[in-house]
Design an enzyme around this catalytic site. Structure first.
Site, mmCIF file in Angstrom:
data_model
loop_
_atom_site.group_PDB
_atom_site.id
_atom_site.type_symbol
_atom_site.label_atom_id
_atom_site.label_comp_id
_atom_site.label_asym_id
_atom_site.label_seq_id
_atom_site.Cartn_x
_atom_site.Cartn_y
_atom_site.Cartn_z
ATOM 1 C CD GLN A 87 18.863 -43.879 -11.909
ATOM 2 O OE1 GLN A 87 18.923 -44.107 -13.114
ATOM 3 N NE2 GLN A 87 19.341 -44.734 -11.008
ATOM 4 C CE LYS B 115 20.469 -46.359 -15.721
ATOM 5 N NZ LYS B 115 19.588 -46.288 -14.567
ATOM 6 C CG ASP C 211 14.643 -49.882 -14.852
ATOM 7 O OD1 ASP C 211 15.690 -50.452 -15.236
ATOM 8 O OD2 ASP C 211 14.630 -48.795 -14.235
#
Ligand code: NDP
Length: 281
Positions: free
Chosen positions: A92, A48, A115
């Site tokens: 994460q 990422k 997200d």
């Protein structure tokens, strides 16, 4: 049969993103938070960060030890929520045992929730009016679109009902006017249902589970799964060798859906930047 090349499509979109970012005076910023040292998570975070660097998006990685307390993690989220150079925050998952993922996700400012995991963003997706698109399902929709595959009126079957993939996937297919069936581990006669799919999206996490007898001739097969086979080789939820004989289009693993997820995250970071500057509603 055509193999949908997720890597090539992803590269093309990243070039578009890089061109868009190059035009921006101030750059969008993404903060990625990782707690503990799960090797798979570390690889995802590194990828990422690199994808941001490659496209000109500012990014910072916050690595916290596995024994970090909930309070400490929440106070980092508060800090990032208030930080003007950070437009998107991604924690994460999974978090180490003892930390509450729900509480952490709920703490992220919905305008920075790139997200799209927070209740407010999930609600917008459910209402058919998403602010941020859920990254993996959005990646699948982009693969379909750029391969010229129409969803409208098609029988779409999604296998898997997780909050991250299956459920939002079904919502995006529905928004695109597909007729959607969601299957899961309690579904009866799964093979009968999958065999009726014009578009089959599989996200269950079981190596080569979908075999040729479960797929109709000419179906479009999208494999979200990421597993290791008996030889420790990366493979999907679909038995590529046999299913590719019947499918009209199929995504490989690796090189299918995988590369798209991060690309969609970059898009969401730009959306977040524009949203926070009042350029979007
Ligand atoms: P989860 O484990 O959260 O969900 C799995 C889903 O599959 C559940 O809904 C479960 O049903 C269903 N399922 C499990 N076994 C069966 C079965 N035998 N028949 C029918 N349904 C079944 O997984 P995720 O959604 O997070 O991930 C799925 C896969 O996608 C994994 O391999 C993961 O690594 C991969 N993935 C890939 C990404 C990418 O970027 N390419 C991103 C995210 C995930 P039930 O609800 O009844 O338990």
């Amino acid at each position: 049969m055509k193999i949908i090349d997720g890597k090539a499509i992803s590269m093309a979109i990243r070039e578009e993103i890089a061109a868009e970012v190059a035009e921006m005076k101030e750059k969008p910023g993404l903060a990625v938070v990782i707690v503990g040292d799960d090797p798979a998570s570390k690889v995802y975070v590194r990828n990422k960060h690199k994808a941001c660097e490659d496209t000109g998006i500012y990014s910072e990685v916050h690595e916290l030890p596995a024994d970090t307390s909930q309070e400490k993690l929440l106070s980092l989220i508060d800090k990032l929520n208030a930080d003007e150079k950070i437009n998107g925050i991604l924690v994460q998952l999974p978090l180490p045992k003892g930390l509450s993922e729900d509480e952490v996700i709920a703490r992220i400012d919905p305008k920075k929730d790139v997200d799209a995991f927070s209740a407010s963003n999930v609600g917008h997706i459910m209402l058919g009016d998403p602010v941020f698109l859920p990254c993996t399902p959005a990646g699948v929709m982009e693969l379909l679109k750029r391969s010229g595959i129409e969803v409208k009126g098609k029988n779409c079957v999604v296998v898997g009902r997780s909050n991250i993939v299956g459920k939002p996937m079904a919502m995006l297919l529905l928004k695109a006017d597909g007729t959607v069936t969601i299957c899961h581990s309690k579904t009866r006669n799964l093979a009968e249902i999958t065999a009726k799919a014009d578009i089959l999206v599989v996200a269950i996490g079981r190596a080569k589970f979908i075999t040729a007898d479960m797929v109709s001739e000419g179906a479009v097969v999208i494999d979200v799964g990421m597993n290791r086979d008996e030889n420790n080789k990366l493979c999907g939820d679909v038995d590529f060798a046999s299913v590719s004989e019947k499918a009209s289009y199929i995504t490989p693993v690796p090189g299918g859906v995988g590369p798209m997820t991060i690309t969609m995250l970059l898009k969401n970071t730009i959306t977040a930047f524009r949203l926070q500057r009042g350029e979007l509603q």
